[in-house]
Design an enzyme around this catalytic site. Sequence first.
Site, PDB file in Angstrom:
ATOM      1  N   ASP A  65       0.833  -1.213   0.000  1.00  0.00           N
ATOM      2  CA  ASP A  65       0.000   0.000   0.000  1.00  0.00           C
ATOM      3  C   ASP A  65       0.868   1.263   0.000  1.00  0.00           C
ATOM      4  O   ASP A  65       1.850   1.343   0.748  1.00  0.00           O
ATOM      5  CB  ASP A  65      -0.874  -0.021   1.263  1.00  0.00           C
ATOM      6  CG  ASP A  65      -1.958   1.030   1.237  1.00  0.00           C
ATOM      7  OD1 ASP A  65      -2.814   0.977   0.339  1.00  0.00           O
ATOM      8  OD2 ASP A  65      -1.953   1.912   2.120  1.00  0.00           O
ATOM      9  N   GLU A 118      14.329 -15.351   0.940  1.00  0.00           N
ATOM     10  CA  GLU A 118      14.581 -16.440   1.896  1.00  0.00           C
ATOM     11  C   GLU A 118      13.679 -17.638   1.581  1.00  0.00           C
ATOM     12  O   GLU A 118      13.868 -18.732   2.099  1.00  0.00           O
ATOM     13  CB  GLU A 118      14.265 -15.989   3.338  1.00  0.00           C
ATOM     14  CG  GLU A 118      15.277 -15.024   3.927  1.00  0.00           C
ATOM     15  CD  GLU A 118      14.767 -14.367   5.209  1.00  0.00           C
ATOM     16  OE1 GLU A 118      13.719 -14.807   5.765  1.00  0.00           O
ATOM     17  OE2 GLU A 118      15.407 -13.398   5.651  1.00  0.00           O
TER      18      GLU A 118
END
Length: 562
Positions: free
Chosen positions: A220, A271
């Site tokens: 956002d 990751e």
Amino acid sequence: MTDTRPTTLAQENAAILAKDPNWWRQAAVYQIYPRSFADANGDGIGDLPGITSRIPYLAELGVDAVWLSPFYPSALADGGYDVDDYRDVDPKLGTLADFDEMVAALHASGIRLIVDIVPNHSSNRHRWFQEALASPKGSAARDRYLFHDGAGPDGTEPPSDWKSMFGGSAWEPAGDGQFYLHLFAPEQPDLNWANREVRDDFLTTLRFWADRGVDGFRVDVAHALAKDLTYPLRSHDELEEMKLVTDGSHPLWDREELDEIYAEWRAVFDEYDPPRIAVAEAWVEPSRRYRYALPTSLGQAFNFDLLRANFDADEFRAIVDHNIQSVAVTGSSNTWVFSNHDVVRHATRYGLADDPGQEGEVGKRWLLHGGPASELDAALGLRRARAATLLMLALPGSAYLYQGEELGLPEVADIPDAERQDPTFFRSPGVEVGRDGCRVPLPWTTAGSSFGFGADGAHLPQPSWFGAFSVEAEGADPDSTLHLYRRALALRRELQGAEELTWRRHPSGADDVLWFERPGGWQSITNFGASSVDLPEGEVLVTSAPLEDGRLPSATTAWLRG
Ligand code: NOJ
Ligand code: CA
């Protein structure tokens, strides 16, 4: 030895999803505004179990992913974009266990999940902000937000004349001579992204959801996080003049420091296997959008160019060309969008007179008046919306669809003032009606309580004509918008290939026909003009409206092969 072979279709789907790191490049992503999608417990508010119950509908529609607007605990000062706790589910919407169940069920149906993340501001009920208010000026608790001493002879004036995006001042008094900054509602205090703790906490939040199986994030106001509040602050007018500055030096928007913030996010995404994806909501100059789309940053950025455009062949062609060139530089993929929870639905927008060249203002003029029916040609709007969507679904890149557009749902213009919820309406009294008209709960059935949305009403009023646009009504009509989306999304699965297209020129020389080819002999042709044109050779796969004597009528798109 344990047998690790998949035993059910669900496991097979999950195994397929786990393998493809490029899934987002051509994905059809369906945005769910959770409070208005499906209400499982009958309290008038859509919820997570409601979404889970409708996954068969999403699977039949043929979308690749869901983007879920905020579902976090919230007082709903801004439709959930005022987050009390980034690592929980709003009890009105369900529990973390409901969330896990929803993720598992989506994945079992081969649908991925992107969640909305709101890093620019928390809600004023977030424990950090409560702590900041209770702590003295200069404290570590206040440093997580953007507090500033008041101005004027006695320090009672706001530090600057900045205006919030929802109207009114962007500063709110803290009660002790200081003010805090809120670019949006006063209930949405801006976080201080120069603060290490703020940065670390968001990395924890990203991992929290990624560990729960979330495939990506919609970020956002991604262009707002970094700010320069060095005193003296510039005036509102100076900031307006700097709006077109593209060197990263505007004090509030699109600053250089964002690269460093998102590089840290990227490290977290990477990751995971496959890496988590992100898409930036960044209302920046098109020439600046690439920064957010770089593989070292968020990886993808919304392009709102088609959403802002009139239904016009030249505008569409220029936008498509520009964006294809842009992703060729970043290595990202395109992001096409006509509707979302912030704008007038495109079936309505396209039924309004063109806005004379005011970028970003499409439909707004109409909204300002509360949408008098006399200004709207609803049939034309829907016809153009269907043609535009079919064109978009043939473009290279991902397509972001907003719940209800697959029904051709129009904007609800006549919500009584007393029932409106959007802060835009309250903070600009009588000027803007706000965004509630595209957030009315979906009609699932032709009749009955809240048209099948839930057992006991809907949190925003649905008009009597909603039943005609319901899933039930359209499911029974082979010519409906719902069937058009289903057909197009199914065919689109075969449409793979590079971020490229080849423009073809219509033999008639008509400038208002857009015709392009994709790898594998796919063609999409749209007639933006007033009279029908000949169709090129080829097998007609789907059309947005019936052909007329084998010709492509006005405001119609056809897909062909061969
Ligand atoms: C953009 C969101 O899409 C909108 O709904 C919200 O009001 C603002 N950001 C503030 O979070
Ligand atoms: Ca509910």
